[in-house]
Design a protein around this motif. Structure first.
Motif, PDB file in Angstrom:
ATOM      1  N   ASP A 130       0.836  -1.195   0.000  1.00 55.11           N
ATOM      2  CA  ASP A 130       0.000   0.000   0.000  1.00 55.11           C
ATOM      3  C   ASP A 130       0.872   1.246   0.000  1.00 55.11           C
ATOM      4  OD1 ASP A 130       0.711   0.666   2.696  1.00 55.11           O
ATOM      5  OD2 ASP A 130      -0.927  -0.549   3.478  1.00 55.11           O
ATOM      6  N   ASP A 131       0.220   2.393  -0.113  1.00 54.66           N
ATOM      7  CA  ASP A 131       0.947   3.657  -0.198  1.00 54.66           C
ATOM      8  C   ASP A 131       1.531   4.098   1.139  1.00 54.66           C
ATOM      9  OD1 ASP A 131      -1.734   4.022   0.662  1.00 54.66           O
ATOM     10  OD2 ASP A 131      -1.682   6.140   0.120  1.00 54.66           O
ATOM     11  N   PRO A 160      -4.656  -3.240   6.570  1.00 51.01           N
ATOM     12  CA  PRO A 160      -3.999  -1.971   6.256  1.00 51.01           C
ATOM     13  C   PRO A 160      -4.051  -0.985   7.419  1.00 51.01           C
ATOM     14  CG  PRO A 160      -6.100  -2.141   5.101  1.00 51.01           C
ATOM     15  CD  PRO A 160      -5.887  -3.443   5.816  1.00 51.01           C
ATOM     16  N   ALA A 164      -3.339   4.281   5.157  1.00 53.24           N
ATOM     17  CA  ALA A 164      -3.257   3.744   3.788  1.00 53.24           C
ATOM     18  C   ALA A 164      -4.469   4.184   2.984  1.00 53.24           C
ATOM     19  CB  ALA A 164      -3.165   2.220   3.826  1.00 53.24           C
ATOM     20  N   LEU A 167      -4.366   0.364  -2.116  1.00 52.64           N
ATOM     21  CA  LEU A 167      -3.799  -0.980  -2.017  1.00 52.64           C
ATOM     22  C   LEU A 167      -3.538  -1.479  -3.428  1.00 52.64           C
ATOM     23  CD1 LEU A 167      -3.145  -3.623  -0.423  1.00 52.64           C
ATOM     24  CD2 LEU A 167      -5.558  -4.221  -0.733  1.00 52.64           C
ATOM     25  N   LEU A 184      -8.698   2.748  -0.996  1.00 55.37           N
ATOM     26  CA  LEU A 184      -9.160   2.287   0.318  1.00 55.37           C
ATOM     27  C   LEU A 184      -9.991   3.328   1.061  1.00 55.37           C
ATOM     28  CD1 LEU A 184      -5.971   0.471   1.639  1.00 55.37           C
ATOM     29  CD2 LEU A 184      -8.051  -0.561   0.720  1.00 55.37           C
TER      30      LEU A 184
END
Length: 185
Positions: A130-131, A160, A164, A167, A184
Motif C-alpha cells: 500500500d501507499d 492496512p 493507507a 492498495l 481504500l
C-alpha cells in the motif's frame, strides 16, 4: 520496516537494533521463531561483529498469543473491473478490508465444471503493498463453483493501517504478471 525508518532518518540505528532484538526474543520465547546457529569465518577489518541482545516485550507476546478479533472496516465494490494474468481472467467482485487482513473476491465465468480442479492448480503467486509502505503476504485462498462460475477468495495479511489510501495487489503466473490498484478510502 525498521530499516525503512532508519533510511528515512526517523529512527536511529541503535533504536532499530534494539527493537529488532526485542522482537527476536519475543518471537523465540513464544515459539514463533526458531534460531539455527551456523559458524563461518569472517573478517570485518578486525572489528568484532555483535548483535544487540533483546528483552521480551509483554505486549508483543500478548499480541502473538491472543491476537485481536478481526473487525470489518469496509467493503469496496469492484464490480465492472476485470483482472487478467496468464491463463487467469477474472471479474473483480469486492475487497473486504478487515482490521487484521484483506480479502479479494474474484469470479471466473465460463469455467468447464470438469476442469475446476485444474483451475485451482494454476500456479499464481500473489503479493501486495500500500501507499503507507505496508507489504502484504498472500495468505489462504479458496473458492467454490457451479454452472461454469467459479468464485474465489484470496486473503492477504496484515490489515492496512489507517493512513493507507491505496492498495495494490499483484499476481504472477508462468503466463505473465498483472496488478490491480484499489482505493481504500
Amino acid at each position: 520496516m525498521a530499516t525503512g525508518l532508519v533510511a528515512a532518518g526517523t529512527l536511529s540505528q541503535e533504536d532499530a537494533d534494539r527493537i529488532l532484538a526485542d522482537l527476536d526474543v519475543t518471537l523465540q520465547r513464544s515459539g514463533w521463531l526458531k534460531v539455527v546457529h551456523a559458524e563461518a569465518a569472517a573478517s570485518t577489518s578486525g572489528t568484532a561483529v555483535a548483535r544487540a541482545v533483546g528483552t521480551e516485550r509483554p505486549e508483543w507476546r500478548q499480541a502473538i498469543e491472543e491476537p485481536p478479533a478481526p473487525v470489518l472496516r469496509q467493503v469496496v465494490s469492484l464490480a465492472g473491473r476485470t483482472f487478467e494474468v496468464g491463463e487467469l481472467t477474472a471479474d473483480l467482485v469486492s475487497l473486504e478490508v478487515w482490521s487484521t487482513f484483506v480479502v479479494l473476491t474474484l469470479a471466473h465465468s465460463g469455467v468447464d465444471p470438469r476442469r475446476m480442479r485444474e483451475h485451482f492448480a494454476l500456479r499464481t503467486d500473489w503479493r501486495g503493498w500500500d501507499d503507507a509502505g505496508t507489504q502484504y503476504r498472500g495468505g489462504g485462498g479458496g473458492g467454490s463453483g457451479s454452472h461454469g462460475l467459479l468464485v474465489e477468495r484470496r486473503t492477504f495479511e496484515p490489515g492496512p493501517p489507517a493512513e493507507a489510501r491505496v492498495l495494490t495487489l499483484a499476481a504472477e503466473s508462468p503466463g505473465g504478471r498483472a496488478t490491480v490498484v484499489i482505493p481504500l478510502g
